[in-house]
Write an enzyme that holds these catalytic residues in place. Structure first.
Site, short mmCIF file in Angstrom:
data_model
loop_
_atom_site.label_atom_id
_atom_site.label_comp_id
_atom_site.label_asym_id
_atom_site.label_seq_id
_atom_site.Cartn_x
_atom_site.Cartn_y
_atom_site.Cartn_z
N LYS A 1 0.84 -1.21 0.00
CA LYS A 1 0.00 0.00 0.00
C LYS A 1 0.87 1.25 0.00
O LYS A 1 0.63 2.19 -0.76
CB LYS A 1 -0.93 0.01 1.23
N GLN B 1 -4.99 -1.26 9.64
CA GLN B 1 -4.94 -2.61 9.08
C GLN B 1 -5.57 -3.61 10.05
O GLN B 1 -5.27 -3.63 11.24
CB GLN B 1 -3.47 -2.99 8.79
N ASP C 1 -11.32 3.00 4.01
CA ASP C 1 -11.76 1.60 3.97
C ASP C 1 -13.29 1.51 3.85
O ASP C 1 -13.81 0.45 3.51
CB ASP C 1 -11.37 0.90 5.28
N1 GUN Z 1 -7.15 -6.61 6.20
C1 GUN Z 1 -7.44 -7.35 5.11
N2 GUN Z 1 -8.08 -6.61 4.19
C2 GUN Z 1 -8.19 -5.38 4.71
C3 GUN Z 1 -8.73 -4.16 4.21
O1 GUN Z 1 -9.28 -4.07 3.11
N3 GUN Z 1 -8.63 -3.08 5.05
C4 GUN Z 1 -8.05 -3.17 6.27
N4 GUN Z 1 -8.03 -2.07 7.01
N5 GUN Z 1 -7.54 -4.27 6.76
C5 GUN Z 1 -7.60 -5.37 5.97
#
Ligand code: GUN
Length: 296
Positions: A54, A98, A121
């Site tokens: 990311k 996350q 998100d």
């Molecule tokens: N963990 C796995 N997928 C995601 C996601 O799309 N966002 C976040 N914040 N954590 C994750």
């Protein structure tokens, strides 16, 4: 029928180009650089890989990336204070915590402490409510990526029968809302659904998001249907590690009209949509027009 492969890798590259072009315009015309803060707690190897990816793609798109990494022992109070600081930071337009968080931290509490306008998100209850009522919101990245691929492939989705396999808050439920928003007839199926094969056989669109390797066999797929495979499952086969989706690719591809592969389908779209959401959040925060084609 042999399915057309929906190339998420190529499509995500196009989305990232559009994001980068919009970022360049924001800098040039307004002196604004969108910023994304990612918060990682603990040492989960998969989370570390995602967060690294990311950060790298955020910078490649011309945006600022802020990584905040903490020991798994961080207290809830400390984590909430970090989120509060990021909420107030004018250089941060998007915040992502996350998941999963360690057990002693209340994920719902932490996610709902993020400013909804910075919740890239789309997990905050305000954004969930806005999406569910058809109002402008931040949309979860994976379902948004699936929707973009479906729109690109079909144009209009109006009137199509869509079956979403899985009812998670991250994928299944928001995916169903987005398909409903595009006027599909939507069924959410799950582990307790009766006659699951028959339910799936009715679908023009199948979105599989259950997290069970190769669970959907080809004979559940209607001839010519579009199959979107959200699963990313690591399995061992013939002594080798392999990534597979939630659908059995070969048998489903033999019946589907179009299908996303794993890897190279939905996966790359998720981060591209995170970047898109960050630009969208930045534009909204500054009262500027949003990038076209990058929102639901
Ligand atoms: N963990 C796995 N997928 C995601 C996601 O799309 N966002 C976040 N914040 N954590 C994750």
């Amino acid at each position: 029928m042999t399915a057309q492969i929906i190339d998420g890798k190529a499509f995500s590259a196009k989305v990232r180009e559009q994001v980068a072009a919009h970022v360049a315009r924001l800098k040039e015309e307004h002196g604004i650089t969108p910023g994304l803060a990612v918060v990682l707690v603990g040492e989960d190897p998969a989370s570390q890989v995602y967060v690294r990816s990311k950060g790298k793609q955020t910078v490649e798109a011309g945006m600022n990336s802020y990584e905040h990494k903490f020991d798994a022992t961080i207290s809830e109070e400390e984590l909430l204070a970090i989120v509060d600081k990021l909420n107030k930071d004018p250089d941060v337009h998007g915040i992502l915590v996350q998941l999963p968080l360690p057990d002693h931290l209340d994920s719902d509490l932490v996610i709902n402490s993020i400013d909804p306008a910075k919740d890239v998100d789309g997990f905050h209850i305000s954004n969930v409510g806005l999406l569910g009522t058809g109002q402008k919101s931040m949309v979860p990245c994976t379902p948004l990526g699936c929707l973009m691929m479906l729109r690109e492939h079909h144009g209009s989705l109006s009137g199509m029968d869509a079956v979403v396999l899985g009812r998670s808050n991250i994928v299944g439920k928001p995916m169903a809302q987005l398909l409903l928003g595009d006027s599909c007839t939507v069924t959410i199926a799950h582990s307790r659904t009766k006659d699951l094969p028959e339910v799936v056989r009715r679908a023009d669109i199948v979105v599989a998001a259950v997290g069970r390797p190769e669970m959907v066999p080809g004979d559940w797929i209607k001839e010519g249907a579009t199959v979107i495979d959200v699963g990313i499952n690591r399995i061992e086969r013939e002594g080798k590690n392999k990534l597979v989706g939630d659908v059995d690719f070969d048998s489903c591809a033999a019946r589907a009209g179009a299908i996303t592969p794993v890897p190279g389908g939905v996966g790359p779209m998720t981060i591209a949509c995170l970047l898109a959401n960050t630009v969208t959040a930045c534009c909204r925060a500054n009262g500027l027009p949003e990038p076209e084609g990058l929102t639901a």
